[in-house]
Design a protein around this motif. Structure first.
Motif: not given
Length: 424
Positions: A12, A15-17, A23, A117, A148-149
């Motif tokens: 995760r 993936r977020l990065r 962002r 979220s 992306d939540q």
């Protein structure tokens, strides 16, 4: 180095990065320097409207004189808000949302982004019975902040829209009923007005979807951050009411208080009770400032007056100005363009059908000129069909000063004109 980093962090986190959508948008907002040449047309900040800010200033000043001020600063709320504030919200919102609400139908969060979220993860991913449920976006493009939540991967599925031409250089997305598929779906999510396009789904389409979802006990999440009852930027369409199978979310951000971070969820008692557990783990408690301000604003019925008399007239006037400026600039530079009918919200969604570069590349070229926009490719999570709009569209806000909108229109037109395919 990257391999070592991946071994230290979760999938995760990776993936977020890697996904820079929300962002990137928020960093663009936060890193702007105030340089006189900057034109920040990318973010979702509301406009600074003096008449609205005067109401908020008075509300905040009243709080500082109230004996409850010590509680505002020194005490925790319950995870989704204390009963006193939930009762006030239920009483105030009942008439606006056409339902007899009780405090058990109300939950407060640190912004509607925070609420979603929890809501999206509540209804998707690996379920208690071992099945895997997905989130259906009935019409894309849809809000950049949903993608992306989720904890689980591969949960979004998008229903491609019908594209309807509504006039010269104008179009609208509509619900594609022929491809509407609820296989393995656990929840539907829509924003009304839609962020990014300003589309306002008509109630007949919503009711058509509910005819399908209620057969399978699938809930619908309806994000009303720009909708009724406040700031009520819904054009000529009818307001949404609360009802069985619907979970509604409201936000204080778009009335002019994004820094307060208050979101309100209206749902059935079971959903609210489960959300309380999510909130306790994720936040401990909702912040105090928003709910204390809400008490005053609701009890004096200020938000209805503010929406009708200040916010809606302001944004409709600024929308019309932006449409005029961008249309004139594009026509002057020979730019091929289409604008989605801006029925509500804060944004223009613009398509450049002859763009010879991607919309993401266009974003960077604009940024080099200190013009901030948002690339449209971020707004199609779960879409698995080839749809040219994913690479041809951008979003920009019309909340800024008229001078900035005029300069931004000129810069954008010049850049697009120099990067569009030549007509044969």
């Amino acid at each position: 180095m990257t391999e070592t980093m991946d071994q230290k962090h979760s999938r995760r986190a990776k993936r977020l990065r890697e996904n820079q959508g929300i962002r990137s948008l928020m960093e663009d907002l936060g890193k702007q320097t105030g340089h006189p040449d900057e034109i920040p047309l990318g973010g979702g900040n509301p406009a600074h409207i003096p008449e609205a800010e005067a109401v908020f200033h008075e509300t905040f000043a009243n709080l500082t004189k109230d004996p409850a001020f010590r509680s505002l600063l020194g005490d925790y709320q319950a995870p989704i808000g204390n009963d006193h504030f939930r009762e006030i919200a239920a009483e105030s919102l009942s008439s606006h949302l056409g339902a007899n609400l009780r405090k058990e139908n109300i939950a407060f969060f640190n912004g509607s982004q925070n609420a979603y979220s929890y809501l999206l993860n509540l209804h998707s991913g690996i379920m208690a019975d071992g099945s895997f449920k997905k989130i259906l976006l009935p019409i894309v493009p849809e809000y950049i902040g949903y993608a992306d939540q989720t904890i689980s991967e591969g949960v979004f599925v998008a229903n491609p829209p019908n594209v309807i031409q509504t006039g010269k250089n104008r179009f609208r997305y509509e619900l594609n009923k022929s491809s509407f598929d609820l296989t393995d779906v656990g929840v539907l999510a829509i924003s009304r007005p839609t962020n990014p396009t300003g589309n306002v789904m008509n109630l007949s389409d919503l009711e058509w979807m509910e005819g399908k979802t209620k057969e399978q006990n699938i809930p619908i999440l309806i994000d009303l951050a720009y909708g009724n009852p406040f700031p009520n930027l819904i054009g000529k369409e009818d307001p949404i009411h609360f009802g069985e199978g619907r979970t509604l979310s409201l936000s204080f951000s778009k009335i002019g208080l994004p820094g307060v971070r208050l979101g309100i969820v209206i749902s059935n008692e079971e959903t609210i009770e489960i959300l309380s557990s999510f909130a306790a783990v994720g936040n401990l408690a909702v912040g105090n400032l928003g709910v204390f301000m809400m008490e005053q604003l609701f009890q004096k019925n200020l938000l209805s007056q503010l929406s009708a008399n200040i916010l809606r007239p302001f944004y409709e006037s600024r929308r019309d100005f932006a449409l005029e400026q961008f249309t004139l600039a594009f026509q002057k530079m020979g730019v091929a363009f289409e604008i989605h009918d801006p029925m509500g919200g804060f944004f223009l969604w613009i398509r450049f059908p002859k763009l010879s570069i991607s919309n993401h590349q266009l974003y960077h070229l604009c940024k080099d000129k200190r013009l901030f926009i948002v690339s449209g490719h971020y707004f199609f999570p779960g879409l698995n069909t080839d749809f040219s709009h994913t690479k041809e569209c951008i979003r920009l806000t019309y909340c800024r000063k008229e001078e900035e909108l005029a300069r931004g229109a000129q810069i954008l037109a010049e850049i697009v004109a120099s990067h569009q395919a030549k007509s044969e």
